[in-house]
Design an enzyme around this catalytic site. Structure first.
Site, PDB file in Angstrom:
ATOM      1  N   GLY A 125       0.795  -1.224   0.000  1.00 40.05           N
ATOM      2  CA  GLY A 125       0.000   0.000   0.000  1.00 40.05           C
ATOM      3  C   GLY A 125       0.828   1.273   0.000  1.00 40.05           C
ATOM      4  CB  ILE A 158      12.815   3.144  18.968  1.00 40.41           C
ATOM      5  CG1 ILE A 158      12.481   2.078  17.928  1.00 40.41           C
ATOM      6  CG2 ILE A 158      12.500   4.549  18.440  1.00 40.41           C
ATOM      7  CD1 ILE A 158      11.054   2.087  17.428  1.00 40.41           C
ATOM      8  CB  ALA A 180      10.668   5.087  21.719  1.00 39.33           C
ATOM      9  N   GLY A 194       8.763  -1.806   3.199  1.00 43.27           N
ATOM     10  CA  GLY A 194       8.123  -1.799   4.517  1.00 43.27           C
ATOM     11  C   GLY A 194       8.694  -0.795   5.494  1.00 43.27           C
ATOM     12  CG  LEU A 198      18.417   3.095  24.723  1.00 44.51           C
ATOM     13  CD1 LEU A 198      19.080   1.855  25.281  1.00 44.51           C
ATOM     14  CD2 LEU A 198      18.589   4.264  25.699  1.00 44.51           C
ATOM     15  CG  HIS A 249      47.277  -9.233  16.315  1.00 41.43           C
ATOM     16  ND1 HIS A 249      46.627  -8.781  17.451  1.00 41.43           N
ATOM     17  CD2 HIS A 249      48.391  -8.474  16.176  1.00 41.43           C
ATOM     18  CE1 HIS A 249      47.337  -7.799  17.987  1.00 41.43           C
ATOM     19  NE2 HIS A 249      48.395  -7.581  17.232  1.00 41.43           N
ATOM     20  N   GLY A 286      10.624   5.889  26.982  1.00 43.81           N
ATOM     21  CA  GLY A 286      10.995   4.497  26.709  1.00 43.81           C
ATOM     22  C   GLY A 286      12.477   4.359  26.408  1.00 43.81           C
ATOM     23  CB  ALA A 287      15.376   3.428  28.364  1.00 46.14           C
ATOM     24  CG  MET A 335       7.894  -6.846  16.883  1.00 43.06           C
ATOM     25  SD  MET A 335       6.899  -5.422  17.325  1.00 43.06           S
ATOM     26  CE  MET A 335       5.251  -6.090  17.152  1.00 43.06           C
TER      27      MET A 335
HETATM   28  P1  FAD Z   1       7.029  -4.174   7.837  1.00 42.92           P
HETATM   29  O1  FAD Z   1       8.456  -3.927   7.548  1.00 42.92           O
HETATM   30  O2  FAD Z   1       6.353  -3.423   8.853  1.00 42.92           O
HETATM   31  O3  FAD Z   1       6.275  -4.199   6.475  1.00 42.92           O
HETATM   32  C1  FAD Z   1       4.908  -4.374   6.359  1.00 42.92           C
HETATM   33  C2  FAD Z   1       4.429  -3.715   5.087  1.00 42.92           C
HETATM   34  O4  FAD Z   1       3.100  -4.145   4.836  1.00 42.92           O
HETATM   35  C3  FAD Z   1       4.370  -2.194   5.140  1.00 42.92           C
HETATM   36  O5  FAD Z   1       5.107  -1.631   4.086  1.00 42.92           O
HETATM   37  C4  FAD Z   1       2.892  -1.867   4.998  1.00 42.92           C
HETATM   38  O6  FAD Z   1       2.647  -0.701   4.254  1.00 42.92           O
HETATM   39  C5  FAD Z   1       2.372  -3.080   4.274  1.00 42.92           C
HETATM   40  N1  FAD Z   1       0.957  -3.355   4.505  1.00 42.92           N
HETATM   41  C6  FAD Z   1       0.320  -3.445   5.693  1.00 42.92           C
HETATM   42  N2  FAD Z   1      -0.974  -3.752   5.524  1.00 42.92           N
HETATM   43  C7  FAD Z   1      -1.160  -3.838   4.182  1.00 42.92           C
HETATM   44  C8  FAD Z   1      -2.291  -4.110   3.379  1.00 42.92           C
HETATM   45  N3  FAD Z   1      -3.483  -4.402   3.911  1.00 42.92           N
HETATM   46  N4  FAD Z   1      -2.124  -4.085   2.035  1.00 42.92           N
HETATM   47  C9  FAD Z   1      -0.927  -3.787   1.481  1.00 42.92           C
HETATM   48  N5  FAD Z   1       0.176  -3.539   2.195  1.00 42.92           N
HETATM   49  C10 FAD Z   1       0.054  -3.569   3.530  1.00 42.92           C
HETATM   50  N6  FAD Z   1      14.861  -4.247  12.967  1.00 42.92           N
HETATM   51  C11 FAD Z   1      16.105  -4.754  12.840  1.00 42.92           C
HETATM   52  O7  FAD Z   1      16.253  -5.960  12.721  1.00 42.92           O
HETATM   53  N7  FAD Z   1      17.194  -3.917  12.809  1.00 42.92           N
HETATM   54  C12 FAD Z   1      17.095  -2.595  12.939  1.00 42.92           C
HETATM   55  O8  FAD Z   1      18.090  -1.884  12.907  1.00 42.92           O
HETATM   56  C13 FAD Z   1      15.804  -2.028  13.101  1.00 42.92           C
HETATM   57  N8  FAD Z   1      15.647  -0.705  13.223  1.00 42.92           N
HETATM   58  C14 FAD Z   1      14.393  -0.180  13.354  1.00 42.92           C
HETATM   59  C15 FAD Z   1      14.270   1.191  13.518  1.00 42.92           C
HETATM   60  C16 FAD Z   1      13.012   1.749  13.657  1.00 42.92           C
HETATM   61  C17 FAD Z   1      12.893   3.228  13.818  1.00 42.92           C
HETATM   62  C18 FAD Z   1      11.860   0.921  13.602  1.00 42.92           C
HETATM   63  C19 FAD Z   1      10.488   1.506  13.702  1.00 42.92           C
HETATM   64  C20 FAD Z   1      11.979  -0.455  13.441  1.00 42.92           C
HETATM   65  C21 FAD Z   1      13.247  -1.017  13.333  1.00 42.92           C
HETATM   66  N9  FAD Z   1      13.434  -2.388  13.204  1.00 42.92           N
HETATM   67  C22 FAD Z   1      14.692  -2.910  13.094  1.00 42.92           C
HETATM   68  C23 FAD Z   1      12.301  -3.317  13.175  1.00 42.92           C
HETATM   69  C24 FAD Z   1      11.987  -3.716  11.711  1.00 42.92           C
HETATM   70  O9  FAD Z   1      11.724  -2.554  10.965  1.00 42.92           O
HETATM   71  C25 FAD Z   1      10.800  -4.660  11.661  1.00 42.92           C
HETATM   72  O10 FAD Z   1      11.034  -5.766  12.508  1.00 42.92           O
HETATM   73  C26 FAD Z   1      10.574  -5.167  10.247  1.00 42.92           C
HETATM   74  O11 FAD Z   1      10.349  -4.105   9.367  1.00 42.92           O
HETATM   75  C27 FAD Z   1       9.378  -6.119  10.200  1.00 42.92           C
HETATM   76  O12 FAD Z   1       9.212  -6.566   8.901  1.00 42.92           O
HETATM   77  P2  FAD Z   1       7.789  -7.051   8.353  1.00 42.92           P
HETATM   78  O13 FAD Z   1       8.044  -7.513   6.969  1.00 42.92           O
HETATM   79  O14 FAD Z   1       7.169  -7.972   9.301  1.00 42.92           O
HETATM   80  O15 FAD Z   1       6.869  -5.754   8.343  1.00 42.92           O
HETATM   81  P1  NAI Z   2      11.061  -1.584  23.097  1.00 43.86           P
HETATM   82  O1  NAI Z   2      10.114  -2.655  23.452  1.00 43.86           O
HETATM   83  O2  NAI Z   2      12.447  -1.931  22.682  1.00 43.86           O
HETATM   84  O3  NAI Z   2      11.231  -0.587  24.334  1.00 43.86           O
HETATM   85  C1  NAI Z   2      10.149   0.097  24.884  1.00 43.86           C
HETATM   86  C2  NAI Z   2      10.585   0.672  26.222  1.00 43.86           C
HETATM   87  O4  NAI Z   2       9.578   1.551  26.676  1.00 43.86           O
HETATM   88  C3  NAI Z   2      10.779  -0.380  27.307  1.00 43.86           C
HETATM   89  O5  NAI Z   2      11.996  -0.150  27.960  1.00 43.86           O
HETATM   90  C4  NAI Z   2       9.580  -0.178  28.218  1.00 43.86           C
HETATM   91  O6  NAI Z   2       9.842  -0.540  29.550  1.00 43.86           O
HETATM   92  C5  NAI Z   2       9.362   1.322  28.061  1.00 43.86           C
HETATM   93  N1  NAI Z   2       8.011   1.768  28.386  1.00 43.86           N
HETATM   94  C6  NAI Z   2       6.835   1.188  28.053  1.00 43.86           C
HETATM   95  N2  NAI Z   2       5.798   1.926  28.519  1.00 43.86           N
HETATM   96  C7  NAI Z   2       6.340   3.017  29.134  1.00 43.86           C
HETATM   97  C8  NAI Z   2       5.792   4.143  29.799  1.00 43.86           C
HETATM   98  N3  NAI Z   2       4.474   4.304  29.939  1.00 43.86           N
HETATM   99  N4  NAI Z   2       6.627   5.071  30.307  1.00 43.86           N
HETATM  100  C9  NAI Z   2       7.984   4.925  30.190  1.00 43.86           C
HETATM  101  N5  NAI Z   2       8.547   3.853  29.565  1.00 43.86           N
HETATM  102  C10 NAI Z   2       7.741   2.923  29.036  1.00 43.86           C
HETATM  103  O7  NAI Z   2      10.299  -0.737  21.986  1.00 43.86           O
HETATM  104  P2  NAI Z   2      10.818   0.336  20.944  1.00 43.86           P
HETATM  105  O8  NAI Z   2      12.106   0.926  21.368  1.00 43.86           O
HETATM  106  O9  NAI Z   2       9.648   1.223  20.713  1.00 43.86           O
HETATM  107  O10 NAI Z   2      11.068  -0.531  19.653  1.00 43.86           O
HETATM  108  C11 NAI Z   2      10.007  -1.261  19.033  1.00 43.86           C
HETATM  109  C12 NAI Z   2      10.529  -2.445  18.276  1.00 43.86           C
HETATM  110  O11 NAI Z   2      11.310  -2.047  17.166  1.00 43.86           O
HETATM  111  C13 NAI Z   2      11.394  -3.316  19.153  1.00 43.86           C
HETATM  112  O12 NAI Z   2      10.691  -4.531  19.359  1.00 43.86           O
HETATM  113  C14 NAI Z   2      12.631  -3.564  18.387  1.00 43.86           C
HETATM  114  O13 NAI Z   2      12.840  -4.935  18.220  1.00 43.86           O
HETATM  115  C15 NAI Z   2      12.422  -2.911  17.032  1.00 43.86           C
HETATM  116  N6  NAI Z   2      13.614  -2.127  16.737  1.00 43.86           N
HETATM  117  C16 NAI Z   2      14.792  -2.781  16.538  1.00 43.86           C
HETATM  118  C17 NAI Z   2      15.951  -2.082  16.333  1.00 43.86           C
HETATM  119  C18 NAI Z   2      17.209  -2.837  16.171  1.00 43.86           C
HETATM  120  O14 NAI Z   2      17.152  -4.038  15.988  1.00 43.86           O
HETATM  121  N7  NAI Z   2      18.357  -2.183  16.214  1.00 43.86           N
HETATM  122  C19 NAI Z   2      15.970  -0.628  16.276  1.00 43.86           C
HETATM  123  C20 NAI Z   2      14.689  -0.036  16.535  1.00 43.86           C
HETATM  124  C21 NAI Z   2      13.563  -0.770  16.727  1.00 43.86           C
END
Ligand code: FAD
Ligand code: NAI
EC number: 1.8.1.4
Length: 462
Positions: free
Chosen positions: A34, A180, A266, A40, A182, A441, A176-177, A315
């Site tokens: 979409g 995201i 976050a 994604g 951090l 090394h 949220g620590a 996730m």
């Molecule tokens: P998504 O990537 O969420 O993709 C789903 C797609 O489905 C979307 O494009 C959406 O538009 C589409 N969609 C939904 N409903 C419909 C519909 N009905 N019809 C058509 N299309 C639809 N993970 C890591 O492993 N490393 C990272 O460094 C990392 N950094 C992140 C940083 C941030 C800021 C965020 C928010 C997330 C991060 N993540 C990271 C998490 C990672 O982005 C997700 O785990 C991953 O994108 C999940 O993949 P997915 O394919 O399940 O879904």
């Molecule tokens: P998160 O689950 O990692 O952390 C959320 C934090 O918010 C927790 O520490 C929690 O205790 C805190 N929290 C919850 N409710 C609160 C409240 N009311 N007040 C204060 N603190 C509160 O979720 P985040 O950082 O939003 O990331 C979402 C997902 O995205 C994660 O599951 C992560 O796997 C994925 N992601 C992965 C990355 C990577 O792999 N490098 C980078 C960014 C996101």
């Protein structure tokens, strides 16, 4: 109406990887997306743009803090915010276009628009109904909401808004620590924002190894990030340019207010499946609202599968990708497999933090006998040469068999180093196997070997 072997809904890392593998296995494949672009959350507003911003601001940090010590004198760079955002967007565009290219190369049809599933075997997009023998739901996740906090993506933002702010905020409050908070908190702290992170629990990054949590928080504080721990956010009150964040300390119920130019919410993400029509199909959900699947990623409805953030598990993009490949094998009549015990997690701050397998806390709870080998990057010549001596590698192995059960790394290139341990774990290796492997090394990888040595007779450089 067109007819396919497989239609995948969503083109994130789960969906696009699955589509490519399905096509490679000879299935007629379409992917519905979409958004305007493929890839994604991960490519458009997640992993990729955040890593571009982390890279750019890390370079700034190096210039400001370490260049002069290496004899690189002169004015440190000033920030052209619009150019930094343009660099980030270019990185995103190159990657999303790359997926478009891969779709064409593999003869995958991109059906543009939002999908609904009116009945098993049918996918509706706009006025068109497409037929599919198999449907794979890969619709990802969205930010979870917080009571009393209204997101406008300008002053009170999720990660999506935080990646497109029109200027660097003077004061950023992060709720949220977790990962995201951090990562993006680091980005803005390096850009000069006064960053305060408000966390509900008493430790950052819940679920992570306790020693890593403590060391990580100490290093982030040294970088100027402020933490308010054990605090429950009550509400935000925002104008068009400013906000107030009200929180209560859990220890004494006292109420406090923080001023902010921007508030980043976050506090986790939740599965996204709006508009798909799951209710009508009778697809079962888990207690936590994820789509329930069996060992073959099949939902409660025959012929409909689900993978990625929309189902149970971490996730993470690479977890979604692995499921994408595995489910493709399943629908092609082969054997798909994901080893959920060996999924690494990485936080791309500086230093990086990476983990795989069990933590000490989990093993204690399970009553399992284990031993720990630890090695500090202070004993690693390469790390010291590049101002990266903070942190350590910790390997946990079974006390009796020496089999590696987990690894926790905080330090330079932790996100790459962890994969040596992942491969070892996939092969059921012992800490001694790693310790006996010759490591070049001077590399950071030597710290992994030294930690493995520390599980036995002891490390050399400590
Ligand atoms: P998504 O990537 O969420 O993709 C789903 C797609 O489905 C979307 O494009 C959406 O538009 C589409 N969609 C939904 N409903 C419909 C519909 N009905 N019809 C058509 N299309 C639809 N993970 C890591 O492993 N490393 C990272 O460094 C990392 N950094 C992140 C940083 C941030 C800021 C965020 C928010 C997330 C991060 N993540 C990271 C998490 C990672 O982005 C997700 O785990 C991953 O994108 C999940 O993949 P997915 O394919 O399940 O879904
Ligand atoms: P998160 O689950 O990692 O952390 C959320 C934090 O918010 C927790 O520490 C929690 O205790 C805190 N929290 C919850 N409710 C609160 C409240 N009311 N007040 C204060 N603190 C509160 O979720 P985040 O950082 O939003 O990331 C979402 C997902 O995205 C994660 O599951 C992560 O796997 C994925 N992601 C992965 C990355 C990577 O792999 N490098 C980078 C960014 C996101």
């Amino acid at each position: 109406m067109s007819s396919y072997d497989v239609i995948i809904i969503g083109s994130g890392p789960g969906g696009y990887v699955s589509a490519i593998r399905c096509a490679q296995l000879g299935l007629k494949t379409a992917c519905v997306e979409g958004r305007e672009t493929l890839g994604g959350t991960c490519l458009n507003v997640g992993c990729i743009p955040s890593k571009a911003m982390l890279h750019a601001t890390h370079m700034l940090h190096e210039a400001e803090h370490n260049f002069a010590d290496m004899g690189l004198k002169g004015k440190s760079p000033s920030v052209d915010w619009n150019q930094m955002l343009a660099y980030k967007q270019k990185t995103v565009d190159t990657n999303t276009k790359g997926i478009e290219f891969l779709f064409k190369k593999n003869k995958i049809d991109w059906i543009k628009g939002w999908a609904t599933v009116p009945e098993p075997g049918k996918v509706k997009v706009g006025d068109d109904i497409h037929e599919a023998k198999h449907i794979i739901i890969a619709t990802g996740s969205e930010p979870a909401s917080l009571p009393g906090v209204e997101v406008d993506e300008k002053v009170v933002v999720t990660s999506t808004g935080a990646l497109t702010l029109n200027k660097v905020p003077k004061k950023l409050v992060v709720i949220g620590a977790g990962v995201i908070g951090l990562e993006l908190g680091s980005v803005y702290a390096r850009l000069g924002s006064e960053v305060t992170i408000v966390e509900f629990l008493d430790a950052i990054t819940p679920g992570m190894d306790g020693e890593v949590q403590k060391s990580f928080m100490k290093l982030l504080k040294k970088q100027g990030i402020n933490f308010v721990m054990g605090a429950a956010v009550q509400r935000t009150d925002a104008t068009k340019t400013k906000a107030k964040v009200t929180y209560k300390l859990r220890k004494d119920d006292s109420e406090h207010v923080l001023d902010a130019d921007v508030v980043l919410v976050a506090t986790g993400r939740k599965p996204f499946y709006d508009g798909l029509g799951l209710d009508g199909l009778g697809i079962e959900l888990t207690k936590r609202g994820q789509i329930a699947v069996n060992d073959h990623w099949q939902t409660s409805v025959n012929g409909i599968y689900a993978i990625g953030d929309v189902i149970e598990g971490p996730m993470l993009a690479h977890k979604a990708e692995d499921e994408g490949m595995a489910v493709a094998e399943v629908v092609a009549g082969k054997h798909g497999h994901v080893n959920y015990g060996v999924i690494p997690g990485v936080i791309y701050t500086h230093p990086e933090v990476a983990n795989v397998g069990a933590t000490e806390e989990q093993l204690k709870e399970a009553g399992r006998a284990y031993k720990v080998g630890k090695f500090s990057f202070m004993g690693n010549a390469r790390a010291k040469a590049v101002f990266a001596g903070d942190g350590f590698v910790k390997i946990i192995a079974d006390k009796e068999t020496d089999r590696i059960l987990g690894a926790h790394i905080i330090g330079p290139a932790a996100g790459d180093l962890i994969h040596e341990v992942c491969v070892a774990m996939e092969f059921g290796a012992s800490a001694e196997d790693l310790a006996m492997t010759c490591h070049a090394h001077p590399t950071y990888s030597e710290a992994v070997r030294e930690a493995a040595l520390a599980c036995g007779d002891g490390p050399i450089h400590m």
